[in-house]
Enzyme design. Structure first.
Site, short mmCIF file in Angstrom:
data_model
loop_
_atom_site.label_atom_id
_atom_site.label_comp_id
_atom_site.label_asym_id
_atom_site.label_seq_id
_atom_site.Cartn_x
_atom_site.Cartn_y
_atom_site.Cartn_z
N THR A 28 3.47 2.84 -8.89
CA THR A 28 2.30 2.73 -9.77
C THR A 28 1.16 2.04 -9.04
O THR A 28 0.01 2.50 -9.06
CB THR A 28 2.67 1.96 -11.05
N GLN A 52 8.81 10.77 -5.38
CA GLN A 52 10.07 11.49 -5.61
C GLN A 52 10.61 12.15 -4.33
O GLN A 52 11.65 12.78 -4.36
CB GLN A 52 9.85 12.58 -6.66
N HIS A 90 12.47 1.83 -4.82
CA HIS A 90 13.64 1.92 -5.72
C HIS A 90 14.05 3.36 -6.01
O HIS A 90 15.08 3.60 -6.62
CB HIS A 90 13.38 1.13 -7.01
N THR A 146 0.68 -13.18 -1.60
CA THR A 146 1.66 -13.57 -0.60
C THR A 146 2.68 -12.45 -0.39
O THR A 146 3.23 -11.91 -1.36
CB THR A 146 2.38 -14.85 -1.04
N CYS A 170 9.93 6.97 -17.67
CA CYS A 170 8.88 6.00 -17.99
C CYS A 170 8.05 6.41 -19.18
O CYS A 170 7.24 5.64 -19.67
CB CYS A 170 7.99 5.78 -16.77
#
Lengths: 384, 401
Positions: free
Chosen positions: A70, A178, A200, A236, A323
């Protein structure tokens, strides 16, 4: 338990988790700190960046670490739009993009940008011709996904990149979230200027990803602050996350290289079985589709009910994309492909990974048949 | 039939008379070292040639590594066939096909080093050439500017057929010209100077002046990193890190700021000389370039040189800045060199340095304080690290990736 929702997210590899744990314990210092520990963290971050660069075919300076897909998509789209608005305010994308691409464009429209949403054919595929017709003198960005997250359709990224490469003021962003391990990473394609990747989706950790930015390009940052990541993404650095992503990328690409047809074989097995079940319509294109996504519809059956029934029996699949499942409406992607409301509102997605075994496909098929039988009995339908 | 060898040429070595064999052995040793990660590659020495058998390895990876081995002037893919004309013809045809790039013209260059072979080179070349032409379409001969040049070399043990010429780095094999102590600051120039010295066959040890806490850990790390990059070309490199803070403070107290730069360089030179003597090193090398900055005017060099009798080698002396930057890019030190960490020269650099210091004046100023103990102390407290292509810290980090 059979997990077949790998397009939503994957299970992190054990080695990735171990790497993260070790890195976060030993290299916890802030890479910007001048002391020895800071320097070590900086060196490790640099190594991770270089290693990832090597794997994706980019220079280290072309890799911006982000929090995931995103953010990468938002940074690419808004970053280019804001940076180059004085050159033109026309943007192009497609009707089948992920919300993290679509919504930034909707937002930019509110700011006065002109956005063209390209149509797709019945397989969910955009054509080079459509891109050619839409591109104008003031087009500063074209954003097209490489693999559709619902259907698995492969978009003609090479052709489009090849067409756009000569247009120096039109930048090309590819959402490859994807695609890692399933399709060649588009960074090496001429004409591709930006590319989003999220860890992920390939057995890395949530909250880590990257945006590839071709050398020479500038971006307006979303996050202003201490000028980390060359000023494009302050905050950071997540050293351990970046290192874990490097590991996940290495493991995934190595596996894809060693056994390039593994996922495709699982998918073909799945498709063969599915085609034998009455009432199942396969929406995923037979050719030019990713090896890990199978989208099917079972007209007349609410997909939420089927997903519930399957999960009760230990099989985990998705309706549409995970989602957006809170929105109970037909899939805009399937609607855009012209599959009609009946198919678009009864779709489920089965998505594979290298961790799936052939026998899990059998288990899934058996359970699916069982569930369909039960549900149809309850709902008063008969199987013919 | 396949071009399964890489032919290694080394122009300059051939001129070296009776040292030749020693040079060739050194080069062979260096090649074996460079190809360490390729266990099936075999390096062989034949008269005037080194050949690498490719075996199971990726030829392009081998070429990429060999191109950087000092002493190699060029490389070609080659094939060994028995001393038989038919075999040679077939080999040449194979070489022509492998050359790729859709060539239209051809030249065969034959050489008969083995004089007992019955056919002379002037007869061999056209015969082999005719065979290639008969078996290809639309290919002609061009003796002046051929698309593909195929070389046929008849030797007693067999005939080598090779094509193409991949330029390599040249120079002399590392370890054939003694040892130099390189003054490594962390800037762009000194690593390039080190590289150029190594390219002429010298082993390099590096010396760096470290001024904690005025220069931080990163400045030192940067120098270690640069040394490590140089080590990819020069095997293990010893790095001498000299603690220079005490000297720097004493100088600040005693030396007028306009002379600070010159005196500091002289002190460094004295320490470097001591270390060189201790390590049996015969010369000092640095990245100085004539007239570039205040410390590098001829007057300045003259004043600094006074304190040592060792030769000071300045391989960049006459280079333009851009040439140096180009080399820094090509050897991979540039990105590290430009990292913005202070070195001792920038921290203590006076703004009013004399660009034309006089020897006598500098000597007089220096004699105002006792520096010999400080030199001695710095030498004894110098820390020496052996830096290899891959260090332990890197290995540990790499395992995580």
């Amino acid at each position: 338990m059979v997990y077949l929702d790998n397009s939503a997210t994957t299970k992190p590899y054990q080695q990735v988790v171990e790497t993260f744990q070790e890195a976060v314990n030993q290299y916890y210092a802030n890479p910007s700190s001048l002391h020895h520990l800071g320097k070590e963290a900086e060196a490790l971050l640099h190594k991770a960046r270089t290693a990832i660069g090597d794997w994706v075919g980019a220079e280290a300076s072309e890799i911006i670490f982000t929090s995931g897909g995103t953010e990468g998509n938002n940074l690419a789209i808004k970053g280019i739009a804001m940076q180059y608005a004085q050159r033109g305010k026309h943007l192009i994308t497609t009707k089948v993009e992920h919300p993290s691409v679509k919504e930034p464009f909707v937002f930019l429209e509110q700011l006065g940008f002109d956005v063209t949403y390209l149509p797709v054919d019945e397989e969910g595929r955009v054509s080079l011709q459509a891109v050619k017709e839409a591109v104008r003198k003031d087009t500063i960005l074209v954003s097209i996904m490489s693999v559709n997250n619902e259907l698995g359709t492969l978009q003609p990224i090479e052709e489009i990149g090849n067409y756009l490469k000569s247009r120096t003021t039109t930048h090309f962003h590819v959402d490859h979230v994807q695609g890692v391990g399933k399709r060649k990473i588009p960074t090496k394609i001429d004409g591709v200027d930006l590319c989003t990747i999220s860890a992920h989706k390939f057995h890395g950790l949530k909250g880590t990803g990257l945006l590839y930015v071709r050398k020479g390009l500038d971006l307006a940052p979303l996050l202003h602050g201490g000028a980390h990541e060359q000023g494009w993404r302050s905050g950071t650095e997540n050293v351990a996350g970046a290192v874990a992503m490097a590991k996940a990328l290495r493991l995934t690409l190595t596996q894809a290289k060693e056994d390039p047809l593994y996922l495709e074989h699982l998918k073909q097995r799945l498709l063969t079985e599915l085609q034998l079940i009455d009432g199942v319509v396969v929406n995923t294109p037979a050719t030019n589709s990713a090896p890990h996504i199978v989208n099917i519809s079972i007209p007349g059956l609410k997909p939420e009910v089927l997903v519930q029934s399957l999960t009760d029996n230990g099989i985990h699949v998705s309706t549409k994309s995970a989602c957006s499942t809170k929105l109970f409406e037909p899939s805009p992607v399937l609607m855009a492909a012209g599959l009609g409301e009946e198919l678009a509102s009864s779709a489920i997605r089965i998505s594979l990974s290298f961790l799936n075994r052939p026998e899990e496909i059998e288990t899934f098929i058996d359970t699916l048949k069982q569930s369909l039988r039960e549900l149809r009995q309850v709902m008063g339908e008969t199987t013919t | 039939m396949k071009l399964d060898h890489i032919l290694v040429r080394y122009g300059e070595l051939a001129l070296k008379g009776k040292n030749r064999s020693a040079f060739e052995n050194k080069l062979k040793e260096n090649i074996i070292h460079a190809l360490k990660g390729h266990p099936t590659a075999r390096t062989k020495k034949t008269y005037g040639r080194i050949l690498v058998e490719i075996n199971e390895e990726d030829p392009d990876e081998l070429i990429a590594k060999l191109k950087h081995v000092f002493g190699i002037s060029s490389l070609s893919f080659a094939l060994k066939v028995p001393n038989d004309v038919e075999e040679m013809k077939a080999g040449a045809l194979q070489a022509f096909h492998e050359a790729g790039g859709n060539p239209k013209t051809l030249k065969i260059k034959a050489r008969r080093a083995y004089k007992h072979f019955p056919i002379g080179s002037e007869q061999l070349a056209p015969e082999i050439g005719a065979h290639v032409l008969r078996n290809t379409e639309g290919v002609g001969v061009d003796l002046k500017n051929p698309d593909v040049l195929i070389q046929v070399e008849v030797r007693e043990q067999g005939t080598y057929i090779s094509y193409g010429k991949i330029e390599a780095v040249g120079g002399l094999p590392l370890g054939t010209s003694g040892k130099v102590l390189l003054m490594l600051s962390g800037g762009i120039d000194s690593p390039v100077a080190g590289y150029k010295l190594m390219r002429r066959g010298t082993k390099v040890e590096a010396i760096h002046f470290h001024t904690p806490p005025y220069t931080n850990e990163r400045a030192r790390q940067k120098v270690e990193d640069l040394t490590q990059i140089l080590a990819t070309y020069g095997g293990t490199i010893r790095l001498h890190v000299v603690p220079f803070t005490e000297m720097q403070i004493a100088m600040k107290e005693h030396i007028p700021s306009q002379y600070m730069m010159t005196v500091m360089r002289r002190m460094m030179m004295r320490i470097a000389e001591r270390i060189a003597e201790r390590e049996d090193i015969l010369a000092i090398g640095n990245g100085e370039n004539l007239g570039q900055v205040a410390s590098q005017t001829l007057e300045s060099m003259n004043a600094i040189n006074e304190v040592t009798t060792l030769p000071i080698l300045r391989p960049l002396l006459s280079d333009d800045k851009q040439e140096v930057i180009d080399v820094a890019h090509s050897i991979g030190t540039y990105e590290t060199s430009i990292l913005p960490h202070e070195d001792c020269c920038t921290v203590f650099a006076p703004t009013d340095a004399k660009t034309k210091p006089k020897r006598e004046k500098v000597s007089a100023i220096e004699s105002s304080f006792q520096f010999s103990d400080l030199v001695e102390d710095a030498v004894t407290r110098t820390e020496t690290l052996a830096i290899t292509r891959e260090n332990k810290r890197d290995q540990k980090m790499d395992e995580l990736l």
